[in-house]
Design a protein around this motif. Structure first.
Motif, mmCIF file in Angstrom:
data_model
loop_
_atom_site.group_PDB
_atom_site.id
_atom_site.type_symbol
_atom_site.label_atom_id
_atom_site.label_comp_id
_atom_site.label_asym_id
_atom_site.label_seq_id
_atom_site.Cartn_x
_atom_site.Cartn_y
_atom_site.Cartn_z
ATOM 1 N N GLY A 12 9.923 0.931 -38.564
ATOM 2 C CA GLY A 12 9.489 -0.213 -39.349
ATOM 3 C C GLY A 12 10.486 -0.560 -40.436
ATOM 4 O O GLY A 12 10.805 -1.739 -40.669
ATOM 5 N N ASN A 13 11.008 0.460 -41.123
ATOM 6 C CA ASN A 13 12.012 0.232 -42.169
ATOM 7 C C ASN A 13 13.283 -0.383 -41.593
ATOM 8 O O ASN A 13 13.865 -1.293 -42.193
ATOM 9 C CB ASN A 13 12.342 1.533 -42.890
ATOM 10 C CG ASN A 13 11.222 1.998 -43.790
ATOM 11 O OD1 ASN A 13 10.363 1.208 -44.178
ATOM 12 N ND2 ASN A 13 11.220 3.280 -44.106
ATOM 13 N N PHE A 23 13.516 -2.195 -38.872
ATOM 14 C CA PHE A 23 13.196 -3.555 -38.460
ATOM 15 C C PHE A 23 13.258 -4.510 -39.654
ATOM 16 O O PHE A 23 13.874 -5.568 -39.586
ATOM 17 C CB PHE A 23 11.808 -3.592 -37.807
ATOM 18 C CG PHE A 23 11.345 -4.974 -37.454
ATOM 19 C CD1 PHE A 23 11.847 -5.617 -36.345
ATOM 20 C CD2 PHE A 23 10.423 -5.635 -38.253
ATOM 21 C CE1 PHE A 23 11.430 -6.899 -36.026
ATOM 22 C CE2 PHE A 23 9.994 -6.900 -37.941
ATOM 23 C CZ PHE A 23 10.498 -7.541 -36.821
ATOM 24 N N VAL A 24 12.622 -4.115 -40.756
ATOM 25 C CA VAL A 24 12.612 -4.962 -41.952
ATOM 26 C C VAL A 24 14.039 -5.147 -42.470
ATOM 27 O O VAL A 24 14.433 -6.260 -42.858
ATOM 28 C CB VAL A 24 11.688 -4.361 -43.037
ATOM 29 C CG1 VAL A 24 11.853 -5.081 -44.364
ATOM 30 C CG2 VAL A 24 10.241 -4.411 -42.578
ATOM 31 N N THR A 25 14.824 -4.084 -42.478
ATOM 32 C CA THR A 25 16.204 -4.170 -42.950
ATOM 33 C C THR A 25 17.006 -5.161 -42.113
ATOM 34 O O THR A 25 17.733 -5.995 -42.659
ATOM 35 C CB THR A 25 16.875 -2.780 -42.890
ATOM 36 O OG1 THR A 25 16.113 -1.872 -43.672
ATOM 37 C CG2 THR A 25 18.293 -2.828 -43.388
ATOM 38 N N VAL A 39 15.852 -7.680 -40.250
ATOM 39 C CA VAL A 39 15.351 -9.038 -40.445
ATOM 40 C C VAL A 39 15.856 -9.610 -41.769
ATOM 41 O O VAL A 39 16.313 -10.755 -41.829
ATOM 42 C CB VAL A 39 13.806 -9.065 -40.359
ATOM 43 C CG1 VAL A 39 13.258 -10.408 -40.812
ATOM 44 C CG2 VAL A 39 13.355 -8.766 -38.939
ATOM 45 N N VAL A 40 15.805 -8.824 -42.847
ATOM 46 C CA VAL A 40 16.288 -9.293 -44.153
ATOM 47 C C VAL A 40 17.783 -9.605 -44.079
ATOM 48 O O VAL A 40 18.236 -10.649 -44.581
ATOM 49 C CB VAL A 40 15.983 -8.250 -45.248
ATOM 50 C CG1 VAL A 40 16.714 -8.566 -46.544
ATOM 51 C CG2 VAL A 40 14.485 -8.160 -45.486
#
Length: 83
Positions: A50-51, A53-55, A57-58
């Protein structure tokens, strides 16, 4: 020095020894090495995934903003130069 096939201490074969192996022996060795490498793979936990993925996307959103800003700036610059 002899021409007998030798192996190194870490279990790998020398290139000379691999050339003397038959086709099927080389194919078997190849797949054994693949399986050995796959056993070394460490899969991320659900939280780590999850971390990551967020990284990603950002990071992509930031790069998109930079490219969009440059596009607008160069478009305005071209409009000023070529009217």
């Amino acid at each position: 020095m002899s021409d007998a096939p030798t192996t190194a201490g870490d279990g790998s074969r020398s290139p000379k020894a691999e050339n003397k192996m038959g086709l099927w022996a080389r194919i078997k060795l190849f797949f054994r090495q693949i399986i050995g490498e796959l056993k070394k793979v460490v899969r991320p936990t659900r939280k780590e995934l999850g971390n990551l993925f967020v990284t990603v996307v950002v990071f992509v959103v930031i790069i998109m903003a930079i490219v969009a800003l440059l596009d607008v700036l160069f478009g305005e610059l071209a409009f000023v130069i070529f009217g």
